[in-house]
Structures are given as C-alpha cells and as structure tokens.
Scaffold this active site. Structure first.
Site, PDB file in Angstrom:
ATOM      1  N   CYS A  67      -8.861  -6.859   2.053  1.00 21.09           N
ATOM      2  CA  CYS A  67      -9.103  -5.605   2.757  1.00 21.09           C
ATOM      3  C   CYS A  67     -10.544  -5.143   2.590  1.00 21.09           C
ATOM      4  O   CYS A  67     -11.039  -4.360   3.375  1.00 21.09           O
ATOM      5  CB  CYS A  67      -8.141  -4.530   2.268  1.00 21.09           C
ATOM      6  SG  CYS A  67      -7.810  -4.632   0.535  1.00 21.09           S
ATOM      7  N   SER A 101       5.327  -6.643  -1.949  1.00 21.54           N
ATOM      8  CA  SER A 101       4.987  -6.769  -0.531  1.00 21.54           C
ATOM      9  C   SER A 101       5.438  -8.132  -0.019  1.00 21.54           C
ATOM     10  O   SER A 101       5.102  -9.163  -0.609  1.00 21.54           O
ATOM     11  CB  SER A 101       3.473  -6.614  -0.370  1.00 21.54           C
ATOM     12  OG  SER A 101       3.106  -6.794   0.974  1.00 21.54           O
ATOM     13  N   ALA A 102       6.177  -8.144   1.107  1.00 19.86           N
ATOM     14  CA  ALA A 102       6.793  -9.386   1.599  1.00 19.86           C
ATOM     15  C   ALA A 102       5.777 -10.455   2.004  1.00 19.86           C
ATOM     16  O   ALA A 102       6.003 -11.645   1.793  1.00 19.86           O
ATOM     17  CB  ALA A 102       7.699  -9.068   2.794  1.00 19.86           C
ATOM     18  N   ASN A 158      -5.268  -9.077  -8.273  1.00 17.52           N
ATOM     19  CA  ASN A 158      -5.274  -9.837  -7.025  1.00 17.52           C
ATOM     20  C   ASN A 158      -6.538 -10.676  -6.836  1.00 17.52           C
ATOM     21  O   ASN A 158      -6.545 -11.606  -6.051  1.00 17.52           O
ATOM     22  CB  ASN A 158      -5.088  -8.907  -5.820  1.00 17.52           C
ATOM     23  CG  ASN A 158      -5.992  -7.707  -5.857  1.00 17.52           C
ATOM     24  OD1 ASN A 158      -5.988  -6.943  -6.813  1.00 17.52           O
ATOM     25  ND2 ASN A 158      -6.801  -7.544  -4.831  1.00 17.52           N
ATOM     26  N   THR A 175      13.912   5.421  10.562  1.00 15.86           N
ATOM     27  CA  THR A 175      14.777   4.281  10.906  1.00 15.86           C
ATOM     28  C   THR A 175      14.194   3.023  10.288  1.00 15.86           C
ATOM     29  O   THR A 175      13.001   2.738  10.426  1.00 15.86           O
ATOM     30  CB  THR A 175      14.876   4.141  12.446  1.00 15.86           C
ATOM     31  OG1 THR A 175      15.385   5.373  12.958  1.00 15.86           O
ATOM     32  CG2 THR A 175      15.783   2.986  12.837  1.00 15.86           C
ATOM     33  N   THR A 206       0.835  -1.204   0.000  1.00 18.95           N
ATOM     34  CA  THR A 206       0.000   0.000   0.000  1.00 18.95           C
ATOM     35  C   THR A 206       0.868   1.252   0.000  1.00 18.95           C
ATOM     36  O   THR A 206       0.644   2.187  -0.793  1.00 18.95           O
ATOM     37  CB  THR A 206      -0.935  -0.013   1.238  1.00 18.95           C
ATOM     38  OG1 THR A 206      -1.779  -1.160   1.146  1.00 18.95           O
ATOM     39  CG2 THR A 206      -1.777   1.247   1.312  1.00 18.95           C
ATOM     40  N   GLN A 244       1.178  -9.051  -6.444  1.00 24.21           N
ATOM     41  CA  GLN A 244       0.745 -10.451  -6.564  1.00 24.21           C
ATOM     42  C   GLN A 244       1.715 -11.310  -7.374  1.00 24.21           C
ATOM     43  O   GLN A 244       1.588 -12.533  -7.368  1.00 24.21           O
ATOM     44  CB  GLN A 244      -0.656 -10.528  -7.193  1.00 24.21           C
ATOM     45  CG  GLN A 244      -1.766 -10.021  -6.274  1.00 24.21           C
ATOM     46  CD  GLN A 244      -1.995 -10.905  -5.049  1.00 24.21           C
ATOM     47  OE1 GLN A 244      -1.657 -12.089  -5.037  1.00 24.21           O
ATOM     48  NE2 GLN A 244      -2.574 -10.337  -4.007  1.00 24.21           N
TER      49      GLN A 244
HETATM   50  N1  PLP Z   1      -1.624  -4.263  -4.386  1.00 24.43           N
HETATM   51  C1  PLP Z   1      -2.138  -5.481  -4.604  1.00 24.43           C
HETATM   52  C2  PLP Z   1      -2.350  -5.953  -6.007  1.00 24.43           C
HETATM   53  C3  PLP Z   1      -2.470  -6.317  -3.522  1.00 24.43           C
HETATM   54  O1  PLP Z   1      -2.987  -7.521  -3.752  1.00 24.43           O
HETATM   55  C4  PLP Z   1      -2.250  -5.821  -2.205  1.00 24.43           C
HETATM   56  C5  PLP Z   1      -2.650  -6.640  -1.036  1.00 24.43           C
HETATM   57  O2  PLP Z   1      -3.659  -7.314  -1.034  1.00 24.43           O
HETATM   58  C6  PLP Z   1      -1.695  -4.554  -2.041  1.00 24.43           C
HETATM   59  C7  PLP Z   1      -1.396  -3.798  -3.150  1.00 24.43           C
HETATM   60  C8  PLP Z   1      -1.422  -4.000  -0.677  1.00 24.43           C
HETATM   61  O3  PLP Z   1      -0.294  -4.611  -0.091  1.00 24.43           O
HETATM   62  P1  PLP Z   1      -0.073  -4.571   1.480  1.00 24.43           P
HETATM   63  O4  PLP Z   1      -1.006  -5.559   2.088  1.00 24.43           O
HETATM   64  O5  PLP Z   1       1.358  -4.966   1.671  1.00 24.43           O
HETATM   65  O6  PLP Z   1      -0.306  -3.165   1.925  1.00 24.43           O
END
Ligand code: PLP
Length: 389
Positions: A325, A199-200, A151, A237, A72, A179
């Site tokens: 989400c 994203s890890a 996603n 940091t 995000t 993804q």
């Molecule tokens: N972008 C996509 C395509 C995602 O699937 C997600 C998470 O579901 C995100 C962004 C957001 O990532 P994060 O959960 O690390 O904030």
C-alpha cells in the site's frame, strides 16, 4: 518465464476457493437476513464459513468471528472499538513502531479525542522485547496492539507472552495476524488474544473480506451503524460470496499447513543462499530473529529499491519494496528505519515473499535473473559519480 514472489502483498485466488464462491455470485443470491429459503441458504453458508474460520483460529466459539471488509477494517474496529468501549477507563494505547499503517493511523486518529499512544521500539533485527511492552504499560492503558508477524520482514513477535501480561492486568490485547493466519498454526485461545485481525487475500482467498476474532465477553464499540447483523458489531448485509471464499481458503490452509510451511521455508532459504552466493554484499533484514518461512527482506547495497523492482518486473519477477500500500509513495520503510538500519540498506531493500503456488522452478528462475538485474542497477547508480570525478 515468470516468478510471482510478492505473496505478502496478495496471493492468487485458489481455484477451489473460486469454485466454492461461484454459486453465491449466481443462483444462490439470497440475503442471509431473509426468512425464506433463499435467505436460509445464504445464512447457512455464512455460518459454515464462520465455523471454518473459527476452527482455523482454534476458537471453540464461532460467534467470536466477525466478518469485515479485510485486514484494514478489522484493525480499525479493534483499535477504535476498544477506545470507544473503554475510553472512560483510560486513554492510553500501546503499540509498536513497526505496525501496519492500519494500526498506526487508527491510533493517530484517536489523538484529537485525547488518546495518547506509546510506540514500543524494536531492535536491529526487528525483534520486540515483551519486557519493553510491559514497561510501556500505565494504569490508564486500555489496549495493547502488537502484530503477530511483520509484513515487511516476516519477523515474529512474542504475542503469547504479551497476551499473558495484558490479561493479568485486564488490558485488552489485539494482534494483527494478517500475515500469519493461514501460514503458520495459530491458536487464538492459547495466545491469550482478545482480538485478532485476518485477511482472506493473504492466504489464497478473495480480496475485500477478512475478519476480526473477538474473544467472547470482550466489548467493542461498533464503528459503523445499521441493521443488527453480526451482533450489531459490524452491521450490513454480509458479503456472502466473499465470506464463503474466506471460509474455503481457511479450510484449505488448515489442511497441510505444517508441511507447506516447511516446503516454503526451504524454498525461501534456497533463494537467500543463492543470492548470497551470487552477490556477497547482500544483507538479510531481520535475519537474527524468528521469522515467517515465506518472507525474505534483503538489501542490495549501492542500489535503489524502485530501480531493482522495475528491472525485475521487466524480467517477469514480482517482488516489492515493503508494504504494497505504500509502494507507490517511495517513502523509505518505517519498519526498516525503526530497526535502525543504515540509509543505504533501507533505500535498497526488496521483499521477496513466497506462497503455496511458488515452486522450485520459479525460485531457480529468480536466482538466474536477480543478480544481473542488481548488478546493472548498481552500475547505473555509480555512473554519475564517475562522471563527477
Ligand atoms: N495488516 C497487515 C500486517 C498487513 O500486511 C495488511 C496488508 O498488507 C493489512 C493489515 C491490511 O489488510 P487488507 O489488505 O486486507 O486491508
């Protein structure tokens, strides 16, 4: 028995990633900006992780990797960072109707500043035509942001072609690859992306850490201000343990990616074939498009997503109704609606997503359970109608 089939929402931490992180949650607590040896130890660990992430992305320059708090934040930094750096050249953005909310809301947040966004549509399979992106470009377009894979459906977008057409016009190109990174091979330099989010926690790393790849030479306006860490692009940091975890997850993902994608794809196909055999009305969303190997988005007409998910949960099966989400909000998926699917198909869609730890036993268990849960929900949904007759 349990089956965790929600790996696009998040994946379990790989125990080897946890082992790599552990020292940095305990004795090795230094601040990477400190000059003493505690600081040097942390600094070396962050640099090694940066190198590992750069390698996974096919980048020769490890400084291209800016660590963030996740996908995000990386998406926000890309969109708002380009708007801030290039807003004097133009105020038009291009994205797609099926992006993650991190992109859609970032674009929307710029409207009061005079920016406008064109949302390029997708077809019934969720495919994006690069020609439609080209047609959306204007002389004042400063950024194109297109996700590498969706996603909810796993549908892949032709970001190489879109990157090339943006580069030819000097327009910044961002790809949300949250993804795909760690799932399928990806070469940021070959794809001609200027910016790329990851994203890890989507590939067996920890939550709350990710990165934005920033091609050397691309200027961004920082979105937070503070000390000069990470070239002042993302000061603060560093989350050393999280970053080390991201680096370890990147190295593990790189190890057996091709074979792993094949194994997971075969399991996903087995799941879909089994569902089709047991429930002939099943519809696979995005079926006709190139897709990631680990996602199957299926609709069970005559049912309701939430009821199916709750029924599955009672049987120990985790799946989701699209983006995690938004799962609590019961909003119909903006992705499936953008594909023009019928209301029934949108209202009954379930995403199954597999991962490195998914095995055949889980898939067979899911196949033994899902059809009866779906039938029960369908029958319950039909009852009030019978009563009315
Ligand atoms: N972008 C996509 C395509 C995602 O699937 C997600 C998470 O579901 C995100 C962004 C957001 O990532 P994060 O959960 O690390 O904030």
């Amino acid at each position: 028995m349990k089956a965790y089939l929600d790996c696009s929402a998040t994946t379990p931490l790989d125990p080897r990633v946890l082992d790599a992180m552990r020292p940095f949650l305990a004795g090795a607590f230094g601040n990477p900006s400190s000059v003493h040896h505690w600081g040097q130890e942390a600094r070396r660990a962050v640099a090694a992780a940066r190198e590992r992430v750069a390698t996974l992305l096919g980048s020769r320059d490890r400084e291209a990797v800016i660590f963030t708090s996740g996908g995000t934040e990386a998406d926000n930094l890309a969109v708002k960072g380009i708007a801030g750096a290039r807003g004097d050249r133009g105020r038009h953005l291009v994205t797609t109707a099926v992006e993650h909310h991190a992109i859609l809301e970032s674009c929307a947040s710029l409207e009061p500043l005079g920016f406008t966004t064109t949302y390029v549509p997708v077809d019934a399979d969720g495919s994006l035509d690069p020609e439609a992106v080209r047609e959306a470009l204007r002389p004042d377009t400063i950024l194109v942001s297109v996700m590498h894979a969706n996603n909810e459906t796993g549908v892949l977008h032709p970001i190489g072609e879109i990157g090339a057409l943006c580069r030819a016009r000097g327009i910044a190109f961002h790809a949300d690859a949250v993804q795909t990174v760690g799932k399928i091979p990806l070469d940021a330099e070959a794809l001609a992306v200027d910016l790329l989010s990851l994203s890890a926690h989507k590939f067996h790393g920890p939550k709350g850490v990710g990165a934005l790849y920033v091609r050397p030479g691309v200027r961004l306006q920082p979105q937070i201000h503070g000390g000069g860490q990470q070239r002042a692009l993302r000061p603060g940091t560093e989350n050393v343990a999280g970053i080390v975890g991201l680096g370890a997850a990147a190295a593990l993902a790189a190890e057996g990616m091709g074979a792993e994608a094949g194994r997971i794809g075969a399991l996903r196909d087995r799941l879909v074939a089994g569902l089709r055999a047991a429930l002939p009305a099943v519809e696979v969303n995005g079926q006709g498009a190139p897709r990631l190997p680990h996602i199957a988005n299926v609709s069970f007409p005559g049912t309701d997503t939430e009821a199916v998910l709750l029924g599955l949960d009672l049987e120990g099966i985790a799946a989701s109704g699209g983006a995690a989400c938004s799962a609590g909000s019961l909003e119909p998926s903006h992705v499936l609606r953008a594909m023009g699917l019928s209301a029934d198909r949108v209202a009954s869609a379930v995403r199954f997503s597999l991962g490195r730890l998914t095995d055949e036993v889980e898939v067979e268990y899911a196949l033994a359970v899902i059809p009866s849960v779906v039938e029960q929900v369908r029958e319950a949904a039909a009852l009030p109608l019978l009563g009315r007759g």
